[in-house]
Design an enzyme around this catalytic site. Sequence first.
Site, PDB file in Angstrom:
ATOM      1  N   SER A   1       0.823  -1.207   0.000  1.00 38.43           N
ATOM      2  CA  SER A   1       0.000   0.000   0.000  1.00 38.43           C
ATOM      3  C   SER A   1       0.857   1.257   0.000  1.00 38.43           C
ATOM      4  O   SER A   1       2.063   1.219   0.291  1.00 38.43           O
ATOM      5  CB  SER A   1      -0.904   0.025   1.230  1.00 38.43           C
ATOM      6  OG  SER A   1      -0.133   0.241   2.401  1.00 38.43           O
TER       7      SER A   1
ATOM      8  N   ASP B   1      -1.283  -1.194  -3.834  1.00 38.85           N
ATOM      9  CA  ASP B   1      -2.637  -1.032  -3.298  1.00 38.85           C
ATOM     10  C   ASP B   1      -2.875   0.401  -2.824  1.00 38.85           C
ATOM     11  O   ASP B   1      -2.018   0.994  -2.156  1.00 38.85           O
ATOM     12  CB  ASP B   1      -2.807  -2.006  -2.118  1.00 38.85           C
ATOM     13  CG  ASP B   1      -4.217  -2.034  -1.570  1.00 38.85           C
ATOM     14  OD1 ASP B   1      -5.170  -1.961  -2.364  1.00 38.85           O
ATOM     15  OD2 ASP B   1      -4.360  -2.141  -0.336  1.00 38.85           O
ATOM     16  N   HIS B   2      -4.035   0.940  -3.165  1.00 43.15           N
ATOM     17  CA  HIS B   2      -4.485   2.243  -2.649  1.00 43.15           C
ATOM     18  C   HIS B   2      -3.466   3.357  -2.836  1.00 43.15           C
ATOM     19  O   HIS B   2      -3.132   4.076  -1.883  1.00 43.15           O
ATOM     20  CB  HIS B   2      -4.870   2.138  -1.172  1.00 43.15           C
ATOM     21  CG  HIS B   2      -6.283   1.706  -0.965  1.00 43.15           C
ATOM     22  ND1 HIS B   2      -7.362   2.495  -1.292  1.00 43.15           N
ATOM     23  CD2 HIS B   2      -6.799   0.562  -0.472  1.00 43.15           C
ATOM     24  CE1 HIS B   2      -8.481   1.853  -1.010  1.00 43.15           C
ATOM     25  NE2 HIS B   2      -8.159   0.671  -0.521  1.00 43.15           N
TER      26      HIS B   2
ATOM     27  N   ASP C   1      -6.236   4.964  -6.519  1.00 43.80           N
ATOM     28  CA  ASP C   1      -7.393   5.286  -5.694  1.00 43.80           C
ATOM     29  C   ASP C   1      -7.707   6.779  -5.799  1.00 43.80           C
ATOM     30  O   ASP C   1      -7.150   7.594  -5.067  1.00 43.80           O
ATOM     31  CB  ASP C   1      -7.114   4.895  -4.241  1.00 43.80           C
ATOM     32  CG  ASP C   1      -8.297   5.157  -3.314  1.00 43.80           C
ATOM     33  OD1 ASP C   1      -9.330   5.652  -3.808  1.00 43.80           O
ATOM     34  OD2 ASP C   1      -8.182   4.877  -2.114  1.00 43.80           O
TER      35      ASP C   1
ATOM     36  N   HIS D   1     -12.560  -4.760  -0.895  1.00 46.26           N
ATOM     37  CA  HIS D   1     -11.640  -4.207   0.096  1.00 46.26           C
ATOM     38  C   HIS D   1     -12.277  -4.350   1.481  1.00 46.26           C
ATOM     39  O   HIS D   1     -13.478  -4.518   1.620  1.00 46.26           O
ATOM     40  CB  HIS D   1     -11.363  -2.740  -0.200  1.00 46.26           C
ATOM     41  CG  HIS D   1     -10.462  -2.516  -1.369  1.00 46.26           C
ATOM     42  ND1 HIS D   1      -9.412  -1.631  -1.346  1.00 46.26           N
ATOM     43  CD2 HIS D   1     -10.445  -3.070  -2.614  1.00 46.26           C
ATOM     44  CE1 HIS D   1      -8.794  -1.645  -2.510  1.00 46.26           C
ATOM     45  NE2 HIS D   1      -9.408  -2.504  -3.300  1.00 46.26           N
TER      46      HIS D   1
ATOM     47  N   THR E   1      -5.737  -6.441   7.771  1.00 44.20           N
ATOM     48  CA  THR E   1      -5.818  -6.390   9.235  1.00 44.20           C
ATOM     49  C   THR E   1      -5.925  -7.784   9.845  1.00 44.20           C
ATOM     50  O   THR E   1      -5.301  -8.072  10.876  1.00 44.20           O
ATOM     51  CB  THR E   1      -7.016  -5.530   9.665  1.00 44.20           C
ATOM     52  OG1 THR E   1      -6.856  -4.211   9.129  1.00 44.20           O
ATOM     53  CG2 THR E   1      -7.130  -5.453  11.174  1.00 44.20           C
TER      54      THR E   1
END
Length: 284
Positions: A50, A83-84, A105, A205, A230
């Site tokens: 990320s 990611d993101h 994103d 997501h 997470t």
Amino acid sequence: MTLVATRELVERAAARGEGQGAFNVVHVETAEGLVAGAEAAGVPLILQISENCVKYHGGLEPIGVATLAIARAASVPVAVHLDHAELEELALAAVDLGFGSVMYDGAHLPYEQNVAATARVAQYAHERGAFVEAELGEVGGKDGAHAPGVRTDPGEARAFVEATGVDALAVAVGSSHAMTERSAALDLELITRLKSAVGKPLVLHGSSGVSDDLLVAAIKAGMTKINVSTHVNGFFTRGVRQYLDANPEVVDSRKYIQAGRDALVMESARMLTLFAKVHFAKVT
């Protein structure tokens, strides 16, 4: 059986009606543990880095190069994904570094600006053979930036994909980032409508907050790429904590980091197998 293109894994999973796990890397030991889990399960894996992870490591190259090397050494197919990324230049840098895919994103931007920026990233990536994911409809829970209850509109999603040329779309259907309890309620009917409208692989997501049964139901409804961070991070942290509780005198950080890494293996293997079993259940 090494580093592969993200497109290969996502399109294969979509065609077979199964889920493809995409797990987030925090540091080198995370990547090692996740790949060991994929090897134990005999299932492909997407490793994700990320923008926040990039910031933690002080830049893309240190963690990016290490993750690519771990993927190349794997005995199962592994892809590497950004990611993101809210910064266009970071997405382009990941393509240049050899990532198989990037998620730009732009969901924080007004719609027209999101379309324009995403289209620029998609053109750059496609010219270099990379796969592009985008987001439409805010996924809640991340730094309070996303309003709760937001859902992706199928008609707008179809128009967005057509205007930007992206290969996969992350949609808001009830999950939230950084959930530590698996209590999210997904709108399965909306997933089916989005799948029909978009005609591209859908990405979930915030999957850490979704129960096993509901993840399977989401895949059956039309989700393909399942992002998890997470949940597996919790296994790593608990592994470290348990080791230190039992060995308070230890000073060699490799020992407790290894305990965290080892704790990832079985859970990542279990989840990857769970996602793939949706397909296997269909053909038996």
